[in-house]
Write an enzyme that holds these catalytic residues in place. Structure first.
Site, PDB file in Angstrom:
ATOM      1  N   MET A  30      25.840  33.727  35.640  1.00  0.00           N
ATOM      2  CA  MET A  30      25.156  34.956  36.048  1.00  0.00           C
ATOM      3  C   MET A  30      24.426  35.558  34.836  1.00  0.00           C
ATOM      4  SD  MET A  30      27.441  36.678  39.004  1.00  0.00           S
ATOM      5  CE  MET A  30      28.575  37.542  37.954  1.00  0.00           C
ATOM      6  N   LEU A  33      24.540  35.345  28.580  1.00  0.00           N
ATOM      7  CA  LEU A  33      25.248  34.177  28.042  1.00  0.00           C
ATOM      8  C   LEU A  33      25.928  34.495  26.713  1.00  0.00           C
ATOM      9  CD1 LEU A  33      22.537  31.453  28.835  1.00  0.00           C
ATOM     10  CD2 LEU A  33      24.442  32.226  30.281  1.00  0.00           C
ATOM     11  N   HIS A  34      27.147  33.977  26.566  1.00  0.00           N
ATOM     12  CA  HIS A  34      27.900  34.165  25.325  1.00  0.00           C
ATOM     13  C   HIS A  34      28.499  32.812  24.924  1.00  0.00           C
ATOM     14  CE1 HIS A  34      31.320  34.030  28.026  1.00  0.00           C
ATOM     15  NE2 HIS A  34      30.854  35.077  28.690  1.00  0.00           N
ATOM     16  N   HIS A  37      29.804  30.488  27.635  1.00  0.00           N
ATOM     17  CA  HIS A  37      28.790  29.715  28.362  1.00  0.00           C
ATOM     18  C   HIS A  37      28.249  28.583  27.484  1.00  0.00           C
ATOM     19  CE1 HIS A  37      28.278  33.785  30.381  1.00  0.00           C
ATOM     20  NE2 HIS A  37      28.543  32.999  31.397  1.00  0.00           N
ATOM     21  N   GLN A  61      28.721  38.509  45.751  1.00  0.00           N
ATOM     22  CA  GLN A  61      30.081  38.422  45.201  1.00  0.00           C
ATOM     23  C   GLN A  61      30.525  39.739  44.563  1.00  0.00           C
ATOM     24  OE1 GLN A  61      28.983  35.098  42.367  1.00  0.00           O
ATOM     25  NE2 GLN A  61      30.429  36.131  41.040  1.00  0.00           N
ATOM     26  N   ASP A 150      38.060  32.327  34.403  1.00  0.00           N
ATOM     27  CA  ASP A 150      38.090  32.634  35.840  1.00  0.00           C
ATOM     28  C   ASP A 150      38.925  31.539  36.513  1.00  0.00           C
ATOM     29  OD1 ASP A 150      36.090  34.936  36.027  1.00  0.00           O
ATOM     30  OD2 ASP A 150      35.010  33.424  34.880  1.00  0.00           O
ATOM     31  N   VAL A 176      36.974  30.520  25.697  1.00  0.00           N
ATOM     32  CA  VAL A 176      36.539  30.801  24.324  1.00  0.00           C
ATOM     33  C   VAL A 176      36.869  32.259  24.039  1.00  0.00           C
ATOM     34  CG1 VAL A 176      34.564  30.837  22.743  1.00  0.00           C
ATOM     35  CG2 VAL A 176      34.723  29.064  24.503  1.00  0.00           C
ATOM     36  N   ARG A 187      31.284  41.086  30.431  1.00  0.00           N
ATOM     37  CA  ARG A 187      31.673  42.489  30.614  1.00  0.00           C
ATOM     38  C   ARG A 187      32.247  43.116  29.335  1.00  0.00           C
ATOM     39  NH1 ARG A 187      33.014  40.595  36.121  1.00  0.00           N
ATOM     40  NH2 ARG A 187      31.617  41.713  37.511  1.00  0.00           N
TER      41      ARG A 187
HETATM   42  O1  PAF Z   1      31.516  32.663  37.078  1.00  0.00           O
HETATM   43  C1  PAF Z   1      30.370  33.074  37.342  1.00  0.00           C
HETATM   44  O2  PAF Z   1      29.562  33.382  36.460  1.00  0.00           O
HETATM   45  C2  PAF Z   1      29.947  33.199  38.798  1.00  0.00           C
HETATM   46  O3  PAF Z   1      31.017  33.584  39.597  1.00  0.00           O
HETATM   47  C3  PAF Z   1      29.280  31.919  39.349  1.00  0.00           C
HETATM   48  C4  PAF Z   1      30.226  30.751  39.345  1.00  0.00           C
HETATM   49  C5  PAF Z   1      28.049  31.585  38.513  1.00  0.00           C
HETATM   50  C6  PAF Z   1      28.830  32.167  40.789  1.00  0.00           C
HETATM   51  O4  PAF Z   1      27.937  33.216  40.881  1.00  0.00           O
END
Ligand code: PAF
Length: 280
Positions: A30, A33-34, A37, A61, A150, A176, A187
C-alpha cells in the site's frame, strides 16, 4: 522501471513474460515503502526474472473509522525506492480501475477471519483477500512476498491461495525492525520519536515471552505478563495478546509445540501489531 496503471495492460505484460518462460515475483503493497518492503523487493529480485511491485491503498480493507484518507502516500519517494531496488514494473492502479460502480465480488477465508485482528477490524481481511485475489489474477506471479509482521494476513492469504488454486507460491518474509526492536510499519510515522522509543518495549515483551514459552511456563501467565508490560507503556490500549498454533491459528494449548504469540496495541492512538514464533 515501467509504471503501469491499467490492469489490462499489466495482465498483458504478465502473459507475455510467462510466454517468454520468465518467472514473475510480486510484492503487493500500500506504499509508504520502508525497509520491510525493501527486504521483500530484494528477495523477489533475487529469486525471479521479473519483479512487479504494486502500490494501492485498498479502500475496502479500511473500516469507516480507520485511517484510509490519512494513510501516507509518498509516491515520488516510493517510485525512487522501487527504481533503486531494480523493480521492473510498478503497478499503480486507481480505485476506479479495480472497483467499478457495480463491483460486487468478494473473497473471504471464513475460518481464519473471526479472531485476532478481525475482531476489532470487521471486514478487514475480506478486503485484503479480495484485493489480493484481484492482484494475483492481474499480475499472475509465480511468487508473491508478504511480511510476517502481518502474520494473520499471511496465513489467510496462504490458505486462500491454496483453496482457490492460485498458481502463486506465497512466501512469508521475516519482520524487519527498528534499532529498538519496533517492527517496521508505515504507521510508525504517526508516532512521536518519544513514543516510537517506548514502543520498542513491545518486542522486548515478546522476546521474554519466547524464553518463557521455551521453558514451558503456563501460556496464560505468559499472555498476562505481556499485557502487564504493555500496560506500562504510557497511552497503551491493548487490543489483544494471543497465543495460537503457528500454522492453523487455533488457540494454543499448553502442549502445542510451536506457537505464534501475537499482539495488537494502540500507542498514541496508533494501532501497532507484532508477533514472534516460538518453539519448545
Ligand atoms: O499488507 C499490505 O500492505 C496490504 O494488506 C496488502 C497485502 C498490500 C493488500 O492491500
Amino acid at each position: 522501471m515501467k509504471v503501469i496503471k491499467n490492469p489490462l495492460q499489466m495482465q498483458k505484460i504478465a502473459l507475455l513474460t510467462a510466454k517468454k518462460g520468465k518467472s514473475i515475483g510480486f510484492v503487493p503493497t500500500m506504499g509508504a515503502l520502508h525497509e520491510g518492503h525493501i527486504s521483500l523487493i530484494k528477495k523477489s529480485v533475487k529469486s525471479n526474472d521479473i519483479t512487479v511491485v504494486s502500490i494501492f491503498v485498498n479502500p475496502i480493507q479500511f473500516g469507516p473509522k480507520e485511517d484510509f484518507s490519512k494513510y501516507p502516500r509518498p509516491i515520488l519517494n516510493d517510485k525512487n525506492i522501487c527504481k533503486k531496488n531494480k523493480v521492473d514494473f510498478l503497478f499503480l492502479p486507481d480505485a476506479d480501475n479495480l472497483y467499478d460502480k457495480n463491483y460486487s465480488t468478494y473473497v473471504e477465508v471464513n475460518k481464519y477471519s473471526q479472531f485476532m485482528c478481525a475482531v476489532s477490524r470487521p471486514g478487514h481481511f475480506k478486503g485484503v483477500t479480495t484485493v489480493v485475489s484481484k492482484l494475483l489474477n492481474i499480475v499472475m506471479p509465480d511468487n508473491a512476498y508478504f511480511g510476517l509482521k502481518d502474520y494473520q494476513q499471511y496465513v489467510i492469504i496462504k490458505k486462500m491461495s491454496a483453496d482457490l488454486n492460485f498458481k502463486t507460491k506465497i512466501t512469508g518474509c521475516p519482520i524487519v525492525r527498528e534499532k529498538n526492536g519496533l517492527a517496521m510499519s508505515s504507521r510508525n510515522k504517526y508516532l512521536t520519536p518519544e513514543y516510537k522509543e517506548k514502543a520498542g518495549n513491545i518486542f522486548k515483551s515478546l522476546l521474554k515471552a519466547k524464553q518463557d514459552f521455551k521453558s514451558n511456563k503456563n501460556i496464560k501467565s505468559i499472555a498476562a505478563d505481556i499485557k502487564k508490560s504493555l500496560n506500562k507503556i504510557e497511552t497503551a490500549i491493548i487490543d489483544y495478546v494471543e497465543i495460537r498454533d503457528w500454522q492453523t491459528l487455533e488457540a494454543a494449548k499448553q502442549s502445542t509445540k510451536t506457537v505464534v504469540i501475537a499482539v495488537a496495541v494502540k500507542i498514541q492512538n496508533v494501532r501497532l501489531i507484532d508477533n514472534i514464533v516460538c518453539s519448545k
